[in-house]
Design a protein around this motif. Sequence first.
Motif, mmCIF file in Angstrom:
data_model
loop_
_atom_site.group_PDB
_atom_site.id
_atom_site.type_symbol
_atom_site.label_atom_id
_atom_site.label_comp_id
_atom_site.label_asym_id
_atom_site.label_seq_id
_atom_site.Cartn_x
_atom_site.Cartn_y
_atom_site.Cartn_z
ATOM 1 N N LEU A 121 0.821 -1.208 0.000
ATOM 2 C CA LEU A 121 0.000 0.000 0.000
ATOM 3 C C LEU A 121 0.856 1.260 0.000
ATOM 4 N N ALA A 122 1.947 1.259 0.783
ATOM 5 C CA ALA A 122 2.787 2.453 0.905
ATOM 6 C C ALA A 122 3.465 2.802 -0.410
ATOM 7 N N ILE A 123 3.850 1.801 -1.187
ATOM 8 C CA ILE A 123 4.620 2.044 -2.419
ATOM 9 C C ILE A 123 3.729 2.034 -3.661
ATOM 10 N N CYS A 124 2.756 1.123 -3.705
ATOM 11 C CA CYS A 124 1.930 0.986 -4.910
ATOM 12 C C CYS A 124 0.634 1.791 -4.852
ATOM 13 N N GLN A 125 0.168 2.089 -3.638
ATOM 14 C CA GLN A 125 -1.062 2.882 -3.474
ATOM 15 C C GLN A 125 -0.817 4.030 -2.492
ATOM 16 N N PRO A 126 0.162 4.887 -2.748
ATOM 17 C CA PRO A 126 0.542 5.920 -1.763
ATOM 18 C C PRO A 126 -0.579 6.907 -1.436
ATOM 19 N N LEU A 127 -1.440 7.239 -2.394
ATOM 20 C CA LEU A 127 -2.514 8.204 -2.154
ATOM 21 C C LEU A 127 -3.602 7.625 -1.252
ATOM 22 N N LYS A 167 7.974 -3.950 -9.509
ATOM 23 C CA LYS A 167 7.569 -3.305 -10.766
ATOM 24 C C LYS A 167 7.417 -1.797 -10.579
ATOM 25 N N ARG A 168 6.790 -1.402 -9.480
ATOM 26 C CA ARG A 168 6.598 0.028 -9.221
ATOM 27 C C ARG A 168 7.925 0.725 -8.919
ATOM 28 N N ALA A 184 14.437 4.088 -3.415
ATOM 29 C CA ALA A 184 15.021 4.425 -2.119
ATOM 30 C C ALA A 184 14.135 3.921 -0.984
ATOM 31 N N LYS A 185 12.812 4.064 -1.161
ATOM 32 C CA LYS A 185 11.877 3.576 -0.142
ATOM 33 C C LYS A 185 11.950 2.051 -0.029
ATOM 34 N N PHE A 186 12.128 1.387 -1.171
ATOM 35 C CA PHE A 186 12.237 -0.074 -1.174
ATOM 36 C C PHE A 186 13.470 -0.512 -0.388
#
Length: 311
Positions: free
Chosen positions: A124-130, A223-224, A233-235
């Motif tokens: 959710l944090a990386i693929c659905q940030p909004l 993929k994202r 960087a977040k990953f």
Amino acid sequence: MMTNVSVISVIFLSGLNETKAHQRSIIFFFTLMCYCLIILVNVFLILIIILDNTLHEPMYTLLCAFCMNGLYGTACFYPKFLWDLLSPVHVISYSGCLFQAHVVFSFGCCELSMLALMAYDRYLAICQPLKYHTLMSKQRAIQLMCIFWLIPLCIVSVSTFLTSRLKLCSSSINRLFCANWSIVALACFPNETFINGIVVYFVIIIYVLHGVFIVWSYIYIVKRCAKSIENRAKFMQTCVPHLVSVMTFLITTMIDITFMRLDFQDIPKNVQNFVTIEYLFFPPIINPLIYGFKLNKVRNRIFRLFASENK
């Protein structure tokens, strides 16, 4: 031959029978140091997360629960094992054996549940940030954490109850601690263990699906991240510790299951003993250390704490 479960009041653990007295002293020292380290690093990380308001976020809440589960699982093994190392007779009450098997089994299930929930959080944090703060608020994280804890405990409780109803014809387990399948193997009538087997395979299917979900999550995350330097960087910051935890847990668990199911008589007993306890050794130590050093907010909070004490 004992054919009534009520006759067996104690279980003999024969895992240490071949370990000599001087070896036990050495093992006792290192085991005590290991358990103290497990308690220290997990409690330290839990307290930092609880006491620092800036860490009251879903990811750190889940990490706190992860560390609590590590303390829960190891508490059922290390104190009894340390006592056995100093004792000439290695026994445990039958009810205590069932309880230990229940805790060890539920610890493993809860560990994988927490890892799946943490994978969902990272997805959710990386693929659905909004949508992240809507779908994964602190309250939502606590609710999911409780559900992902209670479900494994309930499932394992059913398995433990079924095991407790079996009639046992032996009171000796060739391990350092009680495990559910080790107790089931003592049953007088193998045909009575059919339902136990169904429950165990049901549990295996559920947690294989957890593993599939973790893999699925990271396929989308990778993929994202491939499309964004910020996400990369977040990953590296938040996902790498989680992947290390997943791999550590899966490798140690699979090795233990392999040794439990197959007969490795040619391998020295001390090596067999270490293999059977490694998933109660490596994950509870590695997890808080890797998260403590890798997550910036946690690491900075630790550095500030020590810096203030040195002034």
